[in-house]
Design a protein around this motif. Structure first.
Motif, PDB file in Angstrom:
ATOM      1  N   GLY A   1      13.489  -7.315  -2.011  1.00  0.00           N
ATOM      2  CA  GLY A   1      13.720  -7.848  -0.401  1.00  0.00           C
ATOM      3  C   GLY A   1      12.712  -7.207   0.457  1.00  0.00           C
ATOM      4  N   GLN A   2      12.105  -6.136   0.253  1.00  0.00           N
ATOM      5  CA  GLN A   2      10.880  -5.828   1.164  1.00  0.00           C
ATOM      6  C   GLN A   2       9.892  -6.776   1.166  1.00  0.00           C
ATOM      7  OE1 GLN A   2      11.684  -3.452   3.791  1.00  0.00           O
ATOM      8  NE2 GLN A   2       9.868  -4.196   4.667  1.00  0.00           N
ATOM      9  N   GLN A   3       9.567  -7.196  -0.137  1.00  0.00           N
ATOM     10  CA  GLN A   3       8.573  -8.398  -0.144  1.00  0.00           C
ATOM     11  C   GLN A   3       8.837  -9.601   0.065  1.00  0.00           C
ATOM     12  OE1 GLN A   3       5.612  -8.537  -1.515  1.00  0.00           O
ATOM     13  NE2 GLN A   3       5.225  -6.526  -2.546  1.00  0.00           N
TER      14      GLN A   3
ATOM     15  N   THR B   1       0.765  -1.134   0.063  1.00  0.00           N
ATOM     16  CA  THR B   1      -0.122  -0.136  -0.038  1.00  0.00           C
ATOM     17  C   THR B   1       0.790   1.074  -0.066  1.00  0.00           C
ATOM     18  OG1 THR B   1      -0.218   0.151   2.259  1.00  0.00           O
ATOM     19  CG2 THR B   1      -1.654  -1.366   1.360  1.00  0.00           C
ATOM     20  N   ASN B   2       0.323   2.383  -0.560  1.00  0.00           N
ATOM     21  CA  ASN B   2       1.011   3.538  -0.233  1.00  0.00           C
ATOM     22  C   ASN B   2       1.613   3.929   1.001  1.00  0.00           C
ATOM     23  OD1 ASN B   2       0.424   4.300  -2.612  1.00  0.00           O
ATOM     24  ND2 ASN B   2      -1.309   5.203  -2.342  1.00  0.00           N
ATOM     25  N   GLU B   3       1.000   3.535   1.876  1.00  0.00           N
ATOM     26  CA  GLU B   3       1.420   3.781   3.442  1.00  0.00           C
ATOM     27  C   GLU B   3       2.536   2.874   3.920  1.00  0.00           C
ATOM     28  OE1 GLU B   3      -0.066   3.091   8.408  1.00  0.00           O
ATOM     29  OE2 GLU B   3      -1.428   3.115   6.657  1.00  0.00           O
ATOM     30  N   GLU B   4       2.652   1.592   3.311  1.00  0.00           N
ATOM     31  CA  GLU B   4       3.726   0.634   3.388  1.00  0.00           C
ATOM     32  C   GLU B   4       5.002   0.956   2.700  1.00  0.00           C
ATOM     33  OE1 GLU B   4       2.542  -3.918   3.700  1.00  0.00           O
ATOM     34  OE2 GLU B   4       1.348  -2.825   2.243  1.00  0.00           O
ATOM     35  N   LEU B   5       4.631   1.480   1.509  1.00  0.00           N
ATOM     36  CA  LEU B   5       5.772   2.236   0.653  1.00  0.00           C
ATOM     37  C   LEU B   5       6.663   3.229   1.418  1.00  0.00           C
ATOM     38  CD1 LEU B   5       4.198   2.326  -2.798  1.00  0.00           C
ATOM     39  CD2 LEU B   5       6.055   0.627  -2.069  1.00  0.00           C
ATOM     40  N   GLU B   6       5.703   4.128   2.241  1.00  0.00           N
ATOM     41  CA  GLU B   6       6.464   5.423   2.922  1.00  0.00           C
ATOM     42  C   GLU B   6       7.077   4.711   4.181  1.00  0.00           C
ATOM     43  OE1 GLU B   6       5.176   9.544   5.201  1.00  0.00           O
ATOM     44  OE2 GLU B   6       3.656   8.414   3.860  1.00  0.00           O
ATOM     45  N   ARG B   7       6.286   3.748   4.774  1.00  0.00           N
ATOM     46  CA  ARG B   7       6.917   3.091   6.156  1.00  0.00           C
ATOM     47  C   ARG B   7       8.211   2.369   5.836  1.00  0.00           C
ATOM     48  NH1 ARG B   7       5.121   0.862  10.891  1.00  0.00           N
ATOM     49  NH2 ARG B   7       2.907   1.834  10.510  1.00  0.00           N
ATOM     50  N   TYR B   8       8.391   1.796   4.554  1.00  0.00           N
ATOM     51  CA  TYR B   8       9.581   0.964   4.276  1.00  0.00           C
ATOM     52  C   TYR B   8      10.647   1.516   3.299  1.00  0.00           C
ATOM     53  CZ  TYR B   8       6.506  -2.560   6.353  1.00  0.00           C
ATOM     54  OH  TYR B   8       5.903  -3.263   7.418  1.00  0.00           O
ATOM     55  N   ALA B   9      10.271   3.042   3.407  1.00  0.00           N
ATOM     56  CA  ALA B   9      11.174   3.870   2.147  1.00  0.00           C
ATOM     57  C   ALA B   9      12.715   3.639   2.036  1.00  0.00           C
ATOM     58  CB  ALA B   9      10.606   5.306   2.455  1.00  0.00           C
ATOM     59  N   ARG B  10      13.052   3.646   3.645  1.00  0.00           N
ATOM     60  CA  ARG B  10      14.423   3.556   3.689  1.00  0.00           C
ATOM     61  C   ARG B  10      15.192   2.403   3.557  1.00  0.00           C
ATOM     62  NH1 ARG B  10      12.511   7.909   4.192  1.00  0.00           N
ATOM     63  NH2 ARG B  10      13.200   9.813   5.529  1.00  0.00           N
ATOM     64  N   HIS B  11      14.219   1.268   3.669  1.00  0.00           N
ATOM     65  CA  HIS B  11      14.505  -0.041   2.998  1.00  0.00           C
ATOM     66  C   HIS B  11      14.903  -0.173   1.542  1.00  0.00           C
ATOM     67  CE1 HIS B  11      14.012  -2.875   6.757  1.00  0.00           C
ATOM     68  NE2 HIS B  11      14.845  -2.238   6.889  1.00  0.00           N
ATOM     69  N   ILE B  12      13.673   0.243   0.934  1.00  0.00           N
ATOM     70  CA  ILE B  12      13.577   0.072  -0.394  1.00  0.00           C
ATOM     71  C   ILE B  12      14.366   0.752  -1.170  1.00  0.00           C
ATOM     72  CG2 ILE B  12      11.703   0.421  -2.340  1.00  0.00           C
ATOM     73  CD1 ILE B  12       9.657  -0.037  -0.113  1.00  0.00           C
ATOM     74  N   VAL B  13      14.902   1.916  -0.576  1.00  0.00           N
ATOM     75  CA  VAL B  13      16.207   2.578  -1.402  1.00  0.00           C
ATOM     76  C   VAL B  13      17.559   2.035  -1.417  1.00  0.00           C
ATOM     77  CG1 VAL B  13      14.902   4.706  -1.419  1.00  0.00           C
ATOM     78  CG2 VAL B  13      16.367   4.239   0.610  1.00  0.00           C
TER      79      VAL B  13
ATOM     80  N   VAL C   1       3.778  -4.965  19.187  1.00  0.00           N
ATOM     81  CA  VAL C   1       4.029  -5.111  17.723  1.00  0.00           C
ATOM     82  C   VAL C   1       2.473  -4.505  17.049  1.00  0.00           C
ATOM     83  CG1 VAL C   1       4.104  -6.705  15.808  1.00  0.00           C
ATOM     84  CG2 VAL C   1       5.511  -7.095  17.851  1.00  0.00           C
ATOM     85  N   ASN C   2       1.705  -4.785  17.400  1.00  0.00           N
ATOM     86  CA  ASN C   2       0.132  -4.266  16.852  1.00  0.00           C
ATOM     87  C   ASN C   2       0.144  -2.716  16.994  1.00  0.00           C
ATOM     88  OD1 ASN C   2      -0.961  -6.864  16.274  1.00  0.00           O
ATOM     89  ND2 ASN C   2      -1.706  -7.029  18.311  1.00  0.00           N
ATOM     90  N   ALA C   3       0.929  -2.246  18.017  1.00  0.00           N
ATOM     91  CA  ALA C   3       0.718  -0.702  18.155  1.00  0.00           C
ATOM     92  C   ALA C   3       1.911  -0.140  17.033  1.00  0.00           C
ATOM     93  CB  ALA C   3       1.027  -0.450  19.471  1.00  0.00           C
ATOM     94  N   LEU C   4       2.888  -1.026  17.057  1.00  0.00           N
ATOM     95  CA  LEU C   4       4.221  -0.461  16.076  1.00  0.00           C
ATOM     96  C   LEU C   4       3.896  -0.576  14.664  1.00  0.00           C
ATOM     97  CD1 LEU C   4       7.117   0.305  16.206  1.00  0.00           C
ATOM     98  CD2 LEU C   4       7.777  -1.803  15.907  1.00  0.00           C
ATOM     99  N   ASN C   5       3.110  -1.631  14.158  1.00  0.00           N
ATOM    100  CA  ASN C   5       3.125  -1.992  12.963  1.00  0.00           C
ATOM    101  C   ASN C   5       1.941  -2.588  12.531  1.00  0.00           C
ATOM    102  OD1 ASN C   5       3.323  -2.326  10.095  1.00  0.00           O
ATOM    103  ND2 ASN C   5       5.679  -3.155  10.225  1.00  0.00           N
ATOM    104  N   PRO C   6       0.891  -2.093  12.022  1.00  0.00           N
ATOM    105  CA  PRO C   6      -0.450  -2.831  11.828  1.00  0.00           C
ATOM    106  C   PRO C   6      -0.292  -3.703  10.660  1.00  0.00           C
ATOM    107  CG  PRO C   6      -0.530  -0.494  10.963  1.00  0.00           C
ATOM    108  CD  PRO C   6       0.545  -0.690  11.687  1.00  0.00           C
ATOM    109  N   PHE C   7       0.950  -3.622   9.824  1.00  0.00           N
ATOM    110  CA  PHE C   7       0.934  -4.568   8.871  1.00  0.00           C
ATOM    111  C   PHE C   7       1.631  -5.926   9.133  1.00  0.00           C
ATOM    112  CE2 PHE C   7       0.941  -0.198   6.882  1.00  0.00           C
ATOM    113  CZ  PHE C   7      -0.233  -0.171   6.105  1.00  0.00           C
ATOM    114  N   VAL C   8       1.989  -6.075  10.271  1.00  0.00           N
ATOM    115  CA  VAL C   8       2.456  -7.313  10.793  1.00  0.00           C
ATOM    116  C   VAL C   8       1.494  -8.031  11.430  1.00  0.00           C
ATOM    117  CG1 VAL C   8       4.364  -8.399  12.218  1.00  0.00           C
ATOM    118  CG2 VAL C   8       4.970  -6.282  10.987  1.00  0.00           C
ATOM    119  N   GLU C   9       1.304  -9.345  11.080  1.00  0.00           N
ATOM    120  CA  GLU C   9       0.384 -10.437  11.694  1.00  0.00           C
ATOM    121  C   GLU C   9       1.137 -10.957  12.885  1.00  0.00           C
ATOM    122  OE1 GLU C   9      -1.989 -14.597  11.164  1.00  0.00           O
ATOM    123  OE2 GLU C   9      -1.024 -13.429   9.507  1.00  0.00           O
TER     124      GLU C   9
END
Length: 253
Positions: free
Chosen positions: A27-29, A7-19, A96-104
């Motif tokens: 790798g982020q996938q 999602t757009n939110e994930e792309l922004e959240r992980y931007a420092r990894h993706i670059v 974990v739930n509070a830190l990153n809602p995209f992690v199960e």
């Protein structure tokens, strides 16, 4: 299963990894698709769990049957004074739930033993063991070999820390028992409660273990399996040793 597009939110959240060229979108996938079991939500786990959740590991299973004790707070920053007596696994999952809602995240409030280990650990891509007793470590190691899952083992006591990646299910590769042998089968081996441990050392070792986990999942650099990384908190020095497979090991041969 291939994870859904970011999602757009994930792309922004992980931007420092993706670059980072070594990570990128692919790798982020891989991080998003990964299932990691963290055995132990104590000192090591308190460093590992936030790092892996922040990195975007798709599913974290946190296994720990202990409750928060006052003496834990010196080295386990996930917990607070007003949470003494509450279960660590559930509290860590709430973090974990509070830190990153995209992690199960799945919290399992039990100790690993020979009867439940295979069921608890089956289906994961990596097992990270941060427990503080050899009986549990050997059970986890044996199960990792049996299930064909890489094991990342991290430990700290007094001023000494160690981290190793084991692929004992592969031909010619050592498992954790190849490293420790039969010396630690007794139930009365020392833990940090008896020996003491420097709080900051535990965080250092846990963060290093998390870094190794991310590198292993993404495929950054050379595979570290079969190496043991040792840190001396008194001299602030690292050293690395290569571990041979034991041809007589009763766990992986």
């Amino acid at each position: 299963m291939t994870p859904a597009p970011f999602t757009n939110e994930e792309l922004e959240r992980y931007a420092r990894h993706i670059v980072l060229p070594q990570v990128g979108g692919a790798g982020q996938q891989r991080l998003k698709a990964a299932r990691v079991a963290v055995v132990g939500a104590g000192g090591i786990g308190c460093a590992v769990i936030p790092a892996l959740a922040g990195a975007g590991v798709g599913q974290l299973t946190i296994i720990d049957g202990d409750a928060v004790d006052l003496s834990n707070l010196q080295r386990q920053p996930l917990y607070r004074s007003d949470q003494i007596g509450q279960g660590k696994a559930v509290l860590a999952a709430q973090f974990v739930n509070a830190l990153n809602p995209f992690v199960e995240v799945v919290a399992i409030e039990t100790r690993v033993d020979p009867a439940n280990a295979a069921e608890l650990l089956f289906g994961h891509d990596l097992i990270l063991d941060g427990t503080d007793n050899f009986a549990t470590r050997l059970i986890v190691s044996y199960t990792a070999v049996a299930l064909g899952i890489p094991l990342l083992s991290a430990a700290a006591a007094q001023f000494q820390g160690q981290v190793g990646l084991f692929r004992g299910h592969l031909a010619g590769a050592p498992c954790y028992r190849c490293f420790v042998g039969d010396a630690f089968d007794a139930d009365d081996c020392d833990t940090c409660a008896e020996q003491g441990v420097l709080g900051a050392l535990v965080g250092t070792i846990g963060q290093f273990a998390a870094l190794m986990a991310v590198s292993t999942i993404v495929g950054i650099g050379n595979d570290a399996a079969g190496k043991l990384f040792l840190f001396d908190g008194a001299t602030l020095e690292w050293r690395t040793m290569r571990l041979p497979a034991d041809p007589e090991c009763r766990a992986c041969r």
